[in-house]
Scaffold this motif. Structure first.
Motif, short mmCIF file in Angstrom:
data_model
loop_
_atom_site.label_atom_id
_atom_site.label_comp_id
_atom_site.label_asym_id
_atom_site.label_seq_id
_atom_site.Cartn_x
_atom_site.Cartn_y
_atom_site.Cartn_z
N PHE A 188 0.84 -1.20 0.00
CA PHE A 188 0.00 0.00 0.00
C PHE A 188 0.87 1.25 0.00
O PHE A 188 0.66 2.16 -0.80
CB PHE A 188 -0.90 -0.04 1.25
N VAL A 189 1.85 1.29 0.89
CA VAL A 189 2.74 2.45 0.99
C VAL A 189 3.51 2.64 -0.32
O VAL A 189 3.62 3.77 -0.82
CB VAL A 189 3.71 2.31 2.19
N THR A 190 4.00 1.57 -0.89
CA THR A 190 4.74 1.65 -2.16
C THR A 190 3.84 2.17 -3.27
O THR A 190 4.22 3.07 -4.03
CB THR A 190 5.34 0.29 -2.53
N ALA A 191 2.62 1.63 -3.38
CA ALA A 191 1.69 2.07 -4.42
C ALA A 191 1.33 3.54 -4.24
O ALA A 191 1.26 4.30 -5.21
CB ALA A 191 0.44 1.20 -4.41
N LEU A 192 1.12 3.95 -3.00
CA LEU A 192 0.81 5.35 -2.71
C LEU A 192 1.98 6.24 -3.15
O LEU A 192 1.79 7.22 -3.87
CB LEU A 192 0.51 5.53 -1.22
N ASN A 193 3.18 5.89 -2.72
CA ASN A 193 4.35 6.71 -3.03
C ASN A 193 4.67 6.75 -4.52
O ASN A 193 5.23 7.73 -5.01
CB ASN A 193 5.57 6.24 -2.24
N GLU A 194 4.31 5.69 -5.24
CA GLU A 194 4.57 5.65 -6.68
C GLU A 194 3.36 6.15 -7.48
O GLU A 194 3.40 6.13 -8.71
CB GLU A 194 4.95 4.23 -7.09
N HIS A 195 2.31 6.57 -6.80
CA HIS A 195 1.08 7.09 -7.42
C HIS A 195 0.50 6.11 -8.42
O HIS A 195 0.03 6.49 -9.50
CB HIS A 195 1.32 8.46 -8.04
#
Length: 103
Positions: A12-19
């Motif tokens: 989730f954090v990775t997807a958020l940070n990578e938009h």
């Protein structure tokens, strides 16, 4: 030392940070819910406003509770930078609820 993130929360954090909208929403159940500062929000509207349309980014400071709760420096172009708490409820490798708010 910070504890490791729950694998789903880490994604989730990775997807958020990578938009990455597709990956982000793919980690949520179809009926996922969320709150911000204790107020229930429309998840799609909130994430559009606070994450995707405002270049939201999360830098993790601390992880607790088996990797499902974290403290992060959250930055976006709408509000700037703020220290935030995040709590995730995970079932069957999907997030069915998350709660965030100022720390």
């Amino acid at each position: 030392m910070t504890a490791p993130l729950n694998p789903v929360v880490e994604k989730f954090v990775t997807a958020l940070n990578e938009h990455d909208r597709d990956r982000f929403y793919g980690l949520l159940t179809e009926d996922a819910t969320m709150s911000d500062d204790g107020v229930e929000r429309n998840l799609a509207q909130w994430t559009d406003s606070e994450v995707f349309d405002s270049n939201g980014r999360m830098r993790i400071e601390d992880v607790v509770d088996g990797g499902t709760e974290l403290v992060a420096d959250y930055t976006n172009t709408r509000w700037g930078s703020m220290r935030t708490n995040w709590r995730f409820m995970v079932r069957d490798d999907k997030i069915f609820r998350f709660e965030t708010g100022q720390a």
